[in-house]
Design a protein around this motif. Structure first.
Motif, PDB file in Angstrom:
ATOM      1  N   TRP A 154       0.262  -8.109 -12.751  1.00 30.16           N
ATOM      2  CA  TRP A 154       0.378  -8.397 -11.310  1.00 30.16           C
ATOM      3  C   TRP A 154      -0.543  -9.552 -10.965  1.00 30.16           C
ATOM      4  N   GLN A 193       0.124 -10.208  -5.007  1.00 30.46           N
ATOM      5  CA  GLN A 193      -0.589  -9.386  -4.039  1.00 30.46           C
ATOM      6  C   GLN A 193      -0.462  -9.965  -2.636  1.00 30.46           C
ATOM      7  N   TYR A 253       0.218  -5.442  -1.932  1.00 23.56           N
ATOM      8  CA  TYR A 253      -0.269  -4.471  -2.900  1.00 23.56           C
ATOM      9  C   TYR A 253      -1.231  -5.150  -3.857  1.00 23.56           C
ATOM     10  N   GLY A 290      -3.395  -5.317  -7.406  1.00 23.92           N
ATOM     11  CA  GLY A 290      -2.919  -4.976  -8.735  1.00 23.92           C
ATOM     12  C   GLY A 290      -3.179  -3.550  -9.123  1.00 23.92           C
ATOM     13  N   HIS A 291      -4.366  -2.983  -8.749  1.00 20.07           N
ATOM     14  CA  HIS A 291      -4.678  -1.629  -9.208  1.00 20.07           C
ATOM     15  C   HIS A 291      -3.797  -0.580  -8.535  1.00 20.07           C
ATOM     16  N   GLU A 292      -3.098  -0.949  -7.466  1.00 23.39           N
ATOM     17  CA  GLU A 292      -2.232   0.011  -6.807  1.00 23.39           C
ATOM     18  C   GLU A 292      -0.803   0.014  -7.380  1.00 23.39           C
ATOM     19  N   ILE A 303      -0.051  -1.490 -10.808  1.00 24.53           N
ATOM     20  CA  ILE A 303      -0.010  -1.471 -12.271  1.00 24.53           C
ATOM     21  C   ILE A 303      -0.003  -0.022 -12.743  1.00 24.53           C
ATOM     22  N   ARG A 306       2.583   1.896 -12.306  1.00 18.86           N
ATOM     23  CA  ARG A 306       3.552   2.626 -11.504  1.00 18.86           C
ATOM     24  C   ARG A 306       4.936   1.970 -11.641  1.00 18.86           C
TER      25      ARG A 306
END
Length: 802
Positions: free
Chosen positions: A31, A36, A41, A43-45, A47, A49
């Motif tokens: 990401w 973003q 969003y 990246g940690h939200e 990646i 998923r």
């Protein structure tokens, strides 16, 4: 990765796009920061998923799954998808999905950008692609070093050279040197000034085809970077040759419609035609008409006759357009385009002239123009008749005639042929009218012992039809002569016909030996009668004719040197004395013929031997550029030398008063008076007694012996005896006998009675009444003339014996 662009301006390229990476199951494994920003969003939200769960609204899943299936099948996919923003709104993105492998695993790279940016970039790319691949207008990009950077396919087709072959070639490489220099100057000017230039029409010839001239529209504009530095010059070049020529042909047709056929003159119309054609369509043009057409006649349909060159024009100024036809006719040799055109009546197009044609062109009066390489010959045909040919050559311009040029030339020739045929018909009608008029006018002036006369008739050069002017010199009894000029009001055949009727009436009245004022009175009655006939004819609406005329009638007697004249609304004559003094004769004006009921007055005056009497119609002094008094002064000055030959005097009058193209007909008669010698006239007064006839015979016999005319004695004695006897019986005053010797022997018996003798045929049992019958049988002519003091009976017999 496939199909990922590294272009600086591609919103889906590696440098600008929002990037995301999915594994084969659709889980987000990569990401970017740009991703973003677009979706909200971090990246940690996302990646780890599933992208379908995070980014796709359940309602859009069918479209997303279809896109995924297409991507798996083709390995790449591009399109527009709606994704869910972290804030809950929908975001329209343009996506490019590409397959790539990492080890044994298959992954997918997503490059995205706002849909509006993607669509704008794609449109710009489509425009550029269209300019270079599909645009019909040529595009050339020049670098700052004056070399070609790139051209589109339109230029390739126009030049017949590929784009790769033109790259790094100098500006103007495709053109002939003269046109190449113009192209270099144009590009250099745009580079130097930084301003765009638009040339609506530029003439250009390609190096590979220098004979064909192209017309192009050129728009040149500079190319600069964001800092304003010059990157080169781009030129949009459109070949408008066909459109330019079509516009030029239409303009030529419009010009011809207003400039060709302005007059009813064949030579002028032909000159106007060649003047329109050169140099717009041809470098040389000629118009040749069949000889009968030039004369105004109708040409034969099945016979090719010699032609006359009536107009010739060249663009180089080597030969100008003659307004008068050449004198010698041309005979085109069989096989020449002109001969075929005259024979078949069809146009001939020769884009390239064969060398053999040079030997076939007639050498009389005109050869082929120097350097001629292309030819068009078009028939001049109107109303089913071929009147001649029009020939067009090109020598100065390199391009040859085309089929469109032939169509244009045929259209122009057709229009001009109608004007020429109208002029021919007009000339034919004019010739018919002039023939009618000349047949109504005297063909020659008879020799007269009383005067030496020279007439001159000048028809009008302009105006609707011929006029009604006439003149006459009529011999009268007793060696006298009548001088007549007249002018019928109006023009055309009606005026000419009326003139003929009046001239015939004047001859009839002159034979009755009437006084001038009586002659005009009788003419006035005749004109009134003709006017009454016209009034009756006016019941038809198309008839708009009037009958009116002016006339001058003068009688000169060479024995008494007396002249009696009267005029009906006509200009007075000019009398020049032997010493050169010219002045207008003071005659009562009198009303014009046709007014009716008004009297005419004659006036008698004496003329010295050698005097000039000048009679004329109003056209001589009615020139609008001159005052009437000035015209009369010029006339008097021109006839002030009575000793000059009459032909020279007539010419002097014409030069002094008549313009090159007179607006009205002119009749002019100049007469020099003579006096009959006294030795040729014998006169005796006889007493009123029974022996008068005997006395008259003896006197006449003696005079004939003196004149050497003894062979006329018997006839003369009979004539004198009869005429004197009649005077003795029916008159009371003394009788006068006069013999006149000129071209004939005239016997005259005058008395104070107005009773006229009548010729009759006596019956077989009558004892008398045969005298005048015998006189009429034995003389050439006889008659009676009246004066205010009585009458004179006369008889003429030729001087020759037998």
């Amino acid at each position: 990765m496939r199909e990922l662009s590294d272009s600086d301006d591609d919103p889906l390229g590696l440098q600008l796009a929002a990037l995301g990476v999915l594994d084969d199951l659709g889980t987000v494994v990569g990401w970017s920061r740009r991703a973003q920003d677009l979706t909200g969003y971090p990246g940690h939200e996302v990646i780890g998923r599933s992208a379908f769960e995070v980014l796709v609204d359940p309602r859009d899943l069918p479209a997303v799954r279809d896109a995924a299936a297409a991507c798996r099948k083709a390995g790449v996919w591009f399109g527009m998808l709606t994704v869910r923003h972290r804030g809950g709104e929908q975001v329209e993105l343009g996506l490019r999905v590409s397959e790539f492998s990492r080890g044994d695993a298959r992954e997918w790279c997503l490059a995205g950008a706002p849909a509006a940016d993607v669509l704008e970039w794609r449109r710009d790319r489509a425009v550029l692609d269209g300019l270079y691949r599909r645009c019909p207008v040529g595009l050339v990009v020049h670098g700052p070093d004056m070399r070609i950077l790139r051209v589109n396919r339109a230029i390739e087709r126009f030049a017949g050279v590929t784009a790769a072959e033109l790259r790094d070639r100098p500006v103007g490489v495709l053109l002939v040197p003269d046109d190449a220099r113009k192209a270099v100057d144009r590009v250099r000017r745009v580079l130097r000034t930084g301003r765009s230039l638009v040339y609506s029409e530029q003439y250009a010839r390609l190096e590979r085809d220098p004979a064909r001239e192209h017309v192009v529209s050129v728009s040149s504009f500079p190319m600069t970077d964001p800092a304003g530095r010059a990157l080169g010059v781009a030129e949009m070049i459109e070949d408008i040759t066909d459109r330019h020529r079509a516009q030029r042909r239409l303009a030529l047709l419009a010009e011809a419609s207003s400039h060709v056929g302005t007059t009813l003159d064949m030579g002028q119309t032909a000159w106007e035609l060649t003047d329109v054609l050169v140099p717009h369509l041809a470098d040389h043009a000629s118009v040749d008409l069949l000889e009968p057409v030039v004369r105004g006649d109708e040409p034969a349909r099945a016979l090719i006759e010699p032609v006359v060159r009536v107009a010739m024009c060249s663009a180089g100024g080597q030969e100008h357009c003659p307004r008068a036809p050449r004198e010698e006719p041309l005979d085109y040799a069989p096989g020449t385009p002109q001969a075929r055109c005259l024979t078949d009546g069809r146009p001939v197009l020769a884009p390239a002239l064969p060398s053999a044609l040079w030997s076939l062109e007639p050498g009389i009066g005109q050869t082929l123009p120097p350097g001629a390489h292309s030819l068009i010959v078009v028939p001049l045909a109107a109303r089913g008749l071929v009147l001649g040919v029009m020939s067009l050559w090109r020598s100065r311009r390199p391009d040859s005639f085309e089929a469109d040029d032939l169509t244009l030339a045929s259209e122009l020739a057709s229009r001009a042929a109608l004007s020429i045929d109208n002029a021919r018909r007009f000339a034919q009608q004019q010739q018919t009218s002039l023939t009618l008029q000349s047949s109504l006018l005297p063909s020659a002036v008879p020799q007269q012992p009383a005067i030496e006369a020279t007439p001159r008739y000048l028809p009008a050069a302009a105006g609707p039809g011929l006029g009604g002017d006439w003149f006459d010199v009529i011999p009268l009894s007793g060696a006298r002569v009548a001088l007549v000029v007249g002018d019928v009001v109006g023009r055309g055949l009606h005026a000419a016909a009326t003139m003929g009727r009046l001239r015939t009436a004047v001859h009839t009245l002159a034979s009755l030996d009437l006084e001038p004022d009586e002659v005009l009175s009788r003419l006035d009655d005749l004109v009134n009668l003709l006017a009454a006939e016209v009034e009756t004819a006016r019941e038809r609406p198309a008839t708009q004719l009037t009958v009116s005329a002016t006339c001058l009638y003068a009688v000169y007697d060479p024995i008494s040197r007396r002249c009696s004249a009267a005029r009906a609304g006509h200009p007075p004559p000019v009398v020049t004395s032997p010493d050169g003094r010219a002045e207008l004769l003071d005659l009562p004006a009198g009303p014009p013929l046709g007014l009716g009921g008004l009297p005419f007055e004659a006036r008698e005056f004496e003329l010295a031997e050698g005097s000039l009497i000048t009679l004329y119609t109003n056209g001589l002094i009615g020139e609008r550029t001159l005052d009437a008094d000035e015209s009369l002064a010029r006339l008097c000055a021109a006839v002030s030398r009575p000793a000059d030959p009459l032909e020279e005097t007539c010419q002097a009058v014409v030069e002094a008063l008549v313009p090159a193209r007179p607006a009205d007909d002119i009749a002019l008669v100049i007469a020099r008076t003579r006096v009959l010698p006294e030795r040729n006239v014998a006169s005796w007064q006889l007493p009123q007694e029974a022996t008068a006839a005997t006395r008259a015979r003896s006197l006449a016999t003696a005079k004939l012996a003196e004149w050497g005319l003894e062979h006329l004695t018997f006839t003369t004695e009979l004539v004198v005896s009869e005429l004197v006897t009649n005077a003795y019986r029916y008159a009371s005053d003394p009788v006068t006998l006069r013999l006149i010797r000129e071209r004939s022997l005239v016997c005259e018996v005058s008395d104070g009675s107005h009773t006229s003798p009548h010729l009759r045929r006596a019956g077989s049992t009558d004892e008398g009444g045969r005298g005048l019958f015998l006189v009429a049988q034995m003389t050439e002519r006889w008659g009676t003339r009246y004066s205010r003091d009585g009458k004179t009976v006369w008889a003429e017999q030729p001087l020759a014996s037998g």
